[in-house]
Design a protein around this motif. Structure first.
Motif, mmCIF file in Angstrom:
data_model
loop_
_atom_site.group_PDB
_atom_site.id
_atom_site.type_symbol
_atom_site.label_atom_id
_atom_site.label_comp_id
_atom_site.label_asym_id
_atom_site.label_seq_id
_atom_site.Cartn_x
_atom_site.Cartn_y
_atom_site.Cartn_z
ATOM 1 N N UNK A 240 27.461 6.742 9.393
ATOM 2 C CA UNK A 240 26.101 7.078 9.007
ATOM 3 C C UNK A 240 25.818 7.644 7.586
ATOM 4 N N UNK A 241 27.166 8.417 6.791
ATOM 5 C CA UNK A 241 27.205 8.344 5.812
ATOM 6 C C UNK A 241 26.765 7.118 4.438
ATOM 7 N N UNK A 242 27.791 6.575 4.818
ATOM 8 C CA UNK A 242 27.661 5.531 4.230
ATOM 9 C C UNK A 242 25.935 4.979 4.014
ATOM 10 N N UNK A 243 25.853 4.520 4.940
ATOM 11 C CA UNK A 243 24.795 4.210 5.241
ATOM 12 C C UNK A 243 23.181 4.614 4.838
ATOM 13 N N UNK A 284 19.169 3.893 -9.801
ATOM 14 C CA UNK A 284 18.932 5.061 -9.314
ATOM 15 C C UNK A 284 19.471 6.001 -8.248
ATOM 16 N N UNK A 285 20.251 5.259 -7.590
ATOM 17 C CA UNK A 285 21.058 5.553 -6.246
ATOM 18 C C UNK A 285 22.753 5.742 -7.329
ATOM 19 N N UNK A 286 23.095 5.016 -8.314
ATOM 20 C CA UNK A 286 24.006 5.504 -9.389
ATOM 21 C C UNK A 286 24.195 7.027 -9.699
ATOM 22 N N UNK A 290 25.569 12.228 -5.532
ATOM 23 C CA UNK A 290 26.543 11.881 -3.702
ATOM 24 C C UNK A 290 28.309 11.262 -4.171
ATOM 25 N N UNK A 291 28.329 10.986 -3.333
ATOM 26 C CA UNK A 291 30.322 10.837 -4.012
ATOM 27 C C UNK A 291 30.740 9.483 -4.688
ATOM 28 N N UNK A 292 31.649 9.215 -6.160
ATOM 29 C CA UNK A 292 31.430 8.214 -6.730
ATOM 30 C C UNK A 292 31.239 7.002 -6.376
ATOM 31 N N UNK A 293 32.798 7.054 -4.914
ATOM 32 C CA UNK A 293 33.599 5.753 -4.479
ATOM 33 C C UNK A 293 32.703 5.623 -3.497
ATOM 34 N N UNK A 294 31.462 5.821 -2.213
ATOM 35 C CA UNK A 294 30.145 5.717 -1.677
ATOM 36 C C UNK A 294 29.727 4.862 -3.045
ATOM 37 N N UNK A 300 28.471 -2.014 -5.772
ATOM 38 C CA UNK A 300 30.088 -4.018 -5.580
ATOM 39 C C UNK A 300 28.934 -4.834 -4.563
ATOM 40 N N UNK A 301 28.483 -4.726 -3.464
ATOM 41 C CA UNK A 301 28.149 -5.316 -2.879
ATOM 42 C C UNK A 301 27.289 -6.110 -3.509
ATOM 43 N N UNK A 302 25.972 -6.022 -4.510
ATOM 44 C CA UNK A 302 24.734 -6.232 -5.289
ATOM 45 C C UNK A 302 25.286 -6.820 -6.542
ATOM 46 N N UNK A 303 25.811 -6.079 -7.299
ATOM 47 C CA UNK A 303 25.509 -6.073 -8.593
ATOM 48 C C UNK A 303 27.799 -6.857 -8.795
ATOM 49 N N UNK A 304 27.638 -7.958 -9.105
ATOM 50 C CA UNK A 304 29.069 -8.174 -9.175
ATOM 51 C C UNK A 304 28.923 -9.631 -10.480
ATOM 52 N N UNK A 305 29.406 -8.811 -11.892
ATOM 53 C CA UNK A 305 29.722 -9.914 -12.843
ATOM 54 C C UNK A 305 30.290 -11.008 -13.088
ATOM 55 N N UNK A 306 31.259 -11.120 -11.485
ATOM 56 C CA UNK A 306 32.643 -12.147 -11.555
ATOM 57 C C UNK A 306 32.241 -13.568 -10.885
#
Length: 397
Positions: A240-243, A284-286, A290-294, A300-306
């Motif tokens: 739930x927290x991750x969501x 805005x989420x960034x 909340x925790x940086x790793x979350x 990274x699910x969306x922004x991936x230059x690679x």
């Protein structure tokens, strides 16, 4: 700001949560009007939920789905709504009946005079309570969402905007920090638009929270947001927290859409509008506490230059316009990555003096998804040749 009195049609809805009777809708017609009323459900790919429209005791004749003919002498149309049952999927934008309250979406529940695209007002009448007046958007505006009846509500003022929060479980939403998350997102995004918005009800916003057993979703309206949050066994379980971290991005995404529409900046094309809103949802989420790793996991699910780019966003727009729905998720992934890289280039080349934030009010594409030359010139003036490199890689021609 209120709509001036005029010859336009005006709405009334009567609700009585104690009686459990469904809301009754009325549309007051001007002296001179057309001979057809309709919903704008089809405009959004939806189906009308209007039930039994009538003028006095005379039932209106169904001309085609979502459209009815009205007598020339008719001055008031009345109807009910065929409500869907919970749960709510914000993306579906259906009008839904709960135990003591109702979620109304203007596209499926409100009749309009065909050809009259003007904005109007909805007066909400509840026994024992003062009348409330809400905005009904014009036919070319974003949709609008209303929570009527015995819904739980609270109000805050954020950056001069009076925000009405309605929820199926206000205590749960508050304890989960979702109201705080929205207020934080609104405060951040409000600064991107330098001038105050004008127009009816521009300083009011309604936010409706409804729980859903699956991942949360959202929809931005003209003066409102509809968001369904993921239910969990408790607020502190990891899932739930991750969501809820992802939900912050959804909230900000939809809030960006609402502010952009309020400032008459629709993005110009689907990929541009969705990609830009999603990038600012993630950005805005960034900035949230909340925790940086979350946050990094969602980013990274969306922004991936690679991530490989197999087709530019202009080409993807052509495919989408041709009916290929499979490309739509790339507007979020490739679009958000483009804007993230564009933002990074502007900041790095300018030594931190400029960012994408400085361009937000003027950011838009051409209808075919290409970027206007004047925008490219302005971006190159800050980011130099890196702008063309990014446009070539992600956008194309």
């Amino acid at each position: 700001m209120w709509l001036a009195a005029s010859a336009h049609a005006e709405y009334t809805v009567t609700v009585d949560p104690e009686s459990r009777l469904p809301p009754r809708f009325e549309l007051e017609l001007p002296a001179h009007h057309g001979n057809v009323v309709e919903t704008r459900a089809a405009q959004f790919g939806l189906s009308s939920q209007v039930k039994a429209p009538r003028c006095g005791s005379q039932q209106l004749v169904l001309a085609e789905p979502g459209r009815w003919t009205i007598p020339a002498a008719c001055r008031r149309v009345e109807w009910e709504v065929d409500f869907a049952a919970p749960p709510v999927d914000a993306a579906a934008q259906r009008s839904v009946a709960f135990a003591r309250w109702w979620l109304i979406t203007d596209q499926t529940a409100l009749l309009r005079i065909a050809g009259d695209g003007a904005a109007s007002t909805l007066t909400i009448k509840t026994p024992g309570q003062p009348d409330r007046v809400r905005y009904v958007p014009s036919s070319d505006d974003a949709p609008e969402f209303y929570a009527l009846g015995g819904v739980q509500e609270t109000t805050r003022t954020v950056c001069g905007v009076r925000v009405r929060y309605a929820a199926d479980d206000l205590a749960r939403v508050t304890q989960r920090g979702l109201i705080d998350a929205h207020a934080e997102a609104l405060a951040v995004l409000h600064r991107l638009f330098p001038s105050s918005a004008t127009g009816p009800f521009a300083d009011e916003l309604g936010v409706v929270f409804v729980g859903n057993a699956t991942q949360g979703n959202g929809a931005g309206g003209a003066r409102s947001l509809l968001v369904d949050y993921a239910l969990g066994t408790s607020s502190d379980t990891p899932d739930t927290f991750e969501q809820d971290v992802f939900f912050r991005a959804i909230l900000a995404h939809e809030q960006f859409h609402q502010l952009a529409a309020l400032h008459h900046s629709d993005g110009g094309s689907t990929w541009f509008g969705e990609g830009l809103a999603h990038y600012y949802g993630l950005k805005t989420m960034q900035r949230s506490h909340v925790r940086a790793d979350d946050k990094a996991k969602i980013w990274k699910l969306f922004v991936d230059p690679q991530r490989p780019v197999t087709a530019g966003l202009v080409e993807l727009m052509r495919r989408y316009a041709g009916g290929d729905q499979s490309v739509y998720p790339l507007f979020y992934q490739q679009g958000a990555t483009f804007f993230a890289e564009l933002d990074r280039a502007l900041q790095e080349v300018s030594g931190g003096k400029k960012s994408l934030d400085d361009f937000v009010p003027r950011l838009r594409s051409n209808p075919d998804g290409t970027l206007p030359n004047d925008l490219l010139v302005a971006l190159r003036a800050v980011g130099g040749k890196r702008i063309d490199e990014l446009v070539s890689r992600y956008v194309g021609h």
